[in-house]
Design a protein around this motif. Structure first.
Motif, PDB file in Angstrom:
ATOM      1  N   LYS A   5       0.834  -1.203   0.000  1.00 55.02           N
ATOM      2  CA  LYS A   5       0.000   0.000   0.000  1.00 55.02           C
ATOM      3  C   LYS A   5       0.866   1.249   0.000  1.00 55.02           C
ATOM      4  O   LYS A   5       0.583   2.208  -0.701  1.00 55.02           O
ATOM      5  CB  LYS A   5      -0.936   0.008   1.212  1.00 55.02           C
ATOM      6  CG  LYS A   5      -2.099  -0.929   1.107  1.00 55.02           C
ATOM      7  CD  LYS A   5      -2.999  -0.819   2.322  1.00 55.02           C
ATOM      8  CE  LYS A   5      -4.128  -1.811   2.253  1.00 55.02           C
ATOM      9  NZ  LYS A   5      -4.985  -1.734   3.447  1.00 55.02           N
ATOM     10  N   GLY A   6       1.927   1.243   0.785  1.00 52.01           N
ATOM     11  CA  GLY A   6       2.834   2.386   0.816  1.00 52.01           C
ATOM     12  C   GLY A   6       3.530   2.582  -0.516  1.00 52.01           C
ATOM     13  O   GLY A   6       3.678   3.707  -0.997  1.00 52.01           O
ATOM     14  N   GLU A   7       3.958   1.484  -1.137  1.00 47.00           N
ATOM     15  CA  GLU A   7       4.596   1.577  -2.442  1.00 47.00           C
ATOM     16  C   GLU A   7       3.622   2.070  -3.499  1.00 47.00           C
ATOM     17  O   GLU A   7       3.988   2.852  -4.375  1.00 47.00           O
ATOM     18  CB  GLU A   7       5.165   0.219  -2.848  1.00 47.00           C
ATOM     19  CG  GLU A   7       6.346  -0.230  -2.020  1.00 47.00           C
ATOM     20  CD  GLU A   7       6.764  -1.656  -2.321  1.00 47.00           C
ATOM     21  OE1 GLU A   7       6.150  -2.285  -3.203  1.00 47.00           O
ATOM     22  OE2 GLU A   7       7.703  -2.131  -1.667  1.00 47.00           O
ATOM     23  N   LEU A   8       2.370   1.618  -3.413  1.00 46.52           N
ATOM     24  CA  LEU A   8       1.352   2.054  -4.368  1.00 46.52           C
ATOM     25  C   LEU A   8       1.088   3.547  -4.228  1.00 46.52           C
ATOM     26  O   LEU A   8       0.980   4.262  -5.232  1.00 46.52           O
ATOM     27  CB  LEU A   8       0.063   1.261  -4.159  1.00 46.52           C
ATOM     28  CG  LEU A   8      -1.089   1.589  -5.097  1.00 46.52           C
ATOM     29  CD1 LEU A   8      -0.705   1.252  -6.535  1.00 46.52           C
ATOM     30  CD2 LEU A   8      -2.329   0.829  -4.694  1.00 46.52           C
ATOM     31  N   THR A   9       1.007   4.038  -2.993  1.00 43.99           N
ATOM     32  CA  THR A   9       0.791   5.467  -2.769  1.00 43.99           C
ATOM     33  C   THR A   9       1.965   6.282  -3.303  1.00 43.99           C
ATOM     34  O   THR A   9       1.774   7.319  -3.941  1.00 43.99           O
ATOM     35  CB  THR A   9       0.595   5.741  -1.267  1.00 43.99           C
ATOM     36  OG1 THR A   9      -0.491   4.947  -0.792  1.00 43.99           O
ATOM     37  CG2 THR A   9       0.311   7.205  -1.003  1.00 43.99           C
ATOM     38  N   ALA A  10       3.174   5.792  -3.051  1.00 47.01           N
ATOM     39  CA  ALA A  10       4.361   6.500  -3.545  1.00 47.01           C
ATOM     40  C   ALA A  10       4.382   6.518  -5.073  1.00 47.01           C
ATOM     41  O   ALA A  10       4.726   7.532  -5.688  1.00 47.01           O
ATOM     42  CB  ALA A  10       5.627   5.844  -2.999  1.00 47.01           C
ATOM     43  N   GLN A  11       4.014   5.404  -5.687  1.00 45.30           N
ATOM     44  CA  GLN A  11       3.998   5.336  -7.150  1.00 45.30           C
ATOM     45  C   GLN A  11       2.927   6.263  -7.728  1.00 45.30           C
ATOM     46  O   GLN A  11       3.157   6.941  -8.727  1.00 45.30           O
ATOM     47  CB  GLN A  11       3.756   3.892  -7.610  1.00 45.30           C
ATOM     48  CG  GLN A  11       3.750   3.720  -9.104  1.00 45.30           C
ATOM     49  CD  GLN A  11       5.104   4.032  -9.730  1.00 45.30           C
ATOM     50  OE1 GLN A  11       6.136   3.805  -9.127  1.00 45.30           O
ATOM     51  NE2 GLN A  11       5.084   4.556 -10.937  1.00 45.30           N
ATOM     52  N   THR A  12       1.772   6.316  -7.084  1.00 36.96           N
ATOM     53  CA  THR A  12       0.698   7.203  -7.539  1.00 36.96           C
ATOM     54  C   THR A  12       1.130   8.660  -7.450  1.00 36.96           C
ATOM     55  O   THR A  12       0.889   9.447  -8.371  1.00 36.96           O
ATOM     56  CB  THR A  12      -0.568   6.975  -6.699  1.00 36.96           C
ATOM     57  OG1 THR A  12      -0.935   5.603  -6.774  1.00 36.96           O
ATOM     58  CG2 THR A  12      -1.726   7.826  -7.185  1.00 36.96           C
ATOM     59  N   ASN A  13       1.775   9.037  -6.346  1.00 38.18           N
ATOM     60  CA  ASN A  13       2.261  10.408  -6.195  1.00 38.18           C
ATOM     61  C   ASN A  13       3.311  10.739  -7.252  1.00 38.18           C
ATOM     62  O   ASN A  13       3.308  11.831  -7.827  1.00 38.18           O
ATOM     63  CB  ASN A  13       2.838  10.631  -4.797  1.00 38.18           C
ATOM     64  CG  ASN A  13       1.772  10.643  -3.734  1.00 38.18           C
ATOM     65  OD1 ASN A  13       0.599  10.869  -4.010  1.00 38.18           O
ATOM     66  ND2 ASN A  13       2.167  10.398  -2.506  1.00 38.18           N
ATOM     67  N   ASN A  31       2.984  13.588 -10.202  1.00 38.77           N
ATOM     68  CA  ASN A  31       4.002  14.622 -10.398  1.00 38.77           C
ATOM     69  C   ASN A  31       4.509  14.633 -11.838  1.00 38.77           C
ATOM     70  O   ASN A  31       4.760  15.701 -12.402  1.00 38.77           O
ATOM     71  CB  ASN A  31       5.168  14.416  -9.429  1.00 38.77           C
ATOM     72  CG  ASN A  31       4.791  14.759  -8.014  1.00 38.77           C
ATOM     73  OD1 ASN A  31       3.838  15.490  -7.778  1.00 38.77           O
ATOM     74  ND2 ASN A  31       5.541  14.226  -7.059  1.00 38.77           N
ATOM     75  N   GLN A  32       4.656  13.460 -12.443  1.00 42.79           N
ATOM     76  CA  GLN A  32       5.103  13.393 -13.832  1.00 42.79           C
ATOM     77  C   GLN A  32       4.063  14.003 -14.776  1.00 42.79           C
ATOM     78  O   GLN A  32       4.409  14.705 -15.725  1.00 42.79           O
ATOM     79  CB  GLN A  32       5.393  11.938 -14.237  1.00 42.79           C
ATOM     80  CG  GLN A  32       6.595  11.350 -13.547  1.00 42.79           C
ATOM     81  CD  GLN A  32       7.867  12.113 -13.842  1.00 42.79           C
ATOM     82  OE1 GLN A  32       8.071  12.587 -14.948  1.00 42.79           O
ATOM     83  NE2 GLN A  32       8.714  12.255 -12.845  1.00 42.79           N
ATOM     84  N   ILE A  33       2.789  13.747 -14.508  1.00 44.89           N
ATOM     85  CA  ILE A  33       1.716  14.321 -15.323  1.00 44.89           C
ATOM     86  C   ILE A  33       1.732  15.844 -15.212  1.00 44.89           C
ATOM     87  O   ILE A  33       1.610  16.558 -16.217  1.00 44.89           O
ATOM     88  CB  ILE A  33       0.345  13.751 -14.902  1.00 44.89           C
ATOM     89  CG1 ILE A  33       0.243  12.279 -15.302  1.00 44.89           C
ATOM     90  CG2 ILE A  33      -0.800  14.547 -15.500  1.00 44.89           C
ATOM     91  CD1 ILE A  33      -0.957  11.570 -14.736  1.00 44.89           C
ATOM     92  N   THR A  34       1.899  16.347 -13.999  1.00 41.70           N
ATOM     93  CA  THR A  34       1.945  17.791 -13.802  1.00 41.70           C
ATOM     94  C   THR A  34       3.135  18.408 -14.526  1.00 41.70           C
ATOM     95  O   THR A  34       3.014  19.477 -15.135  1.00 41.70           O
ATOM     96  CB  THR A  34       2.010  18.109 -12.295  1.00 41.70           C
ATOM     97  OG1 THR A  34       0.895  17.482 -11.651  1.00 41.70           O
ATOM     98  CG2 THR A  34       1.970  19.601 -12.037  1.00 41.70           C
ATOM     99  N   LEU A  35       4.291  17.739 -14.477  1.00 44.39           N
ATOM    100  CA  LEU A  35       5.466  18.254 -15.192  1.00 44.39           C
ATOM    101  C   LEU A  35       5.233  18.296 -16.699  1.00 44.39           C
ATOM    102  O   LEU A  35       5.604  19.268 -17.372  1.00 44.39           O
ATOM    103  CB  LEU A  35       6.686  17.377 -14.888  1.00 44.39           C
ATOM    104  CG  LEU A  35       7.349  17.595 -13.534  1.00 44.39           C
ATOM    105  CD1 LEU A  35       8.453  16.571 -13.309  1.00 44.39           C
ATOM    106  CD2 LEU A  35       7.915  18.990 -13.451  1.00 44.39           C
TER     107      LEU A  35
END
Length: 96
Positions: free
Chosen positions: A23-31, A35-39
């Motif tokens: 779950k922590g890895e999934l949250t980190a990957q989603t964030n 961020n990549q989409i925003t860039l």
């Protein structure tokens, strides 16, 4: 018999610990993906988010600057409801 129960309990705990790590890895990957989409959107130039930001800034300026100043001089103009404007602004800034 007791060793089998101990192994079963260890396997159960390790299963749930791995699930929490996932779950922590999934949250980190989603964030990271967000961020990549925003860039990428910022590299494109003028986007719909920027346009929406300008419109919301104009609406807030209208309600908090133009309406009170014109009301002071006796010119009555309409003001816009701000409840939904603030909801959209919070979502635009990344809140939930």
């Amino acid at each position: 018999m007791i060793s089998v129960l101990i192994e079963l309990i260890k396997n159960g705990f390790s299963f749930f610990q791995k699930k929490e790590q996932n779950k922590g890895e999934l949250t980190a990957q989603t964030n990271h993906d967000q961020n990549q989409i925003t860039l990428e959107e910022t590299r494109q130039g003028f986007t719909w988010r920027q346009c929406l930001g300008y419109v919301l800034a104009f609406i807030l300026a209208w309600n908090y600057i133009f309406v009170p100043v014109l009301d002071y001089f006796g010119i009555v103009i309409f003001s816009l409801p701000l409840g939904q404007i603030f909801q959209v602004l919070i979502l635009l800034l990344g809140g939930s």
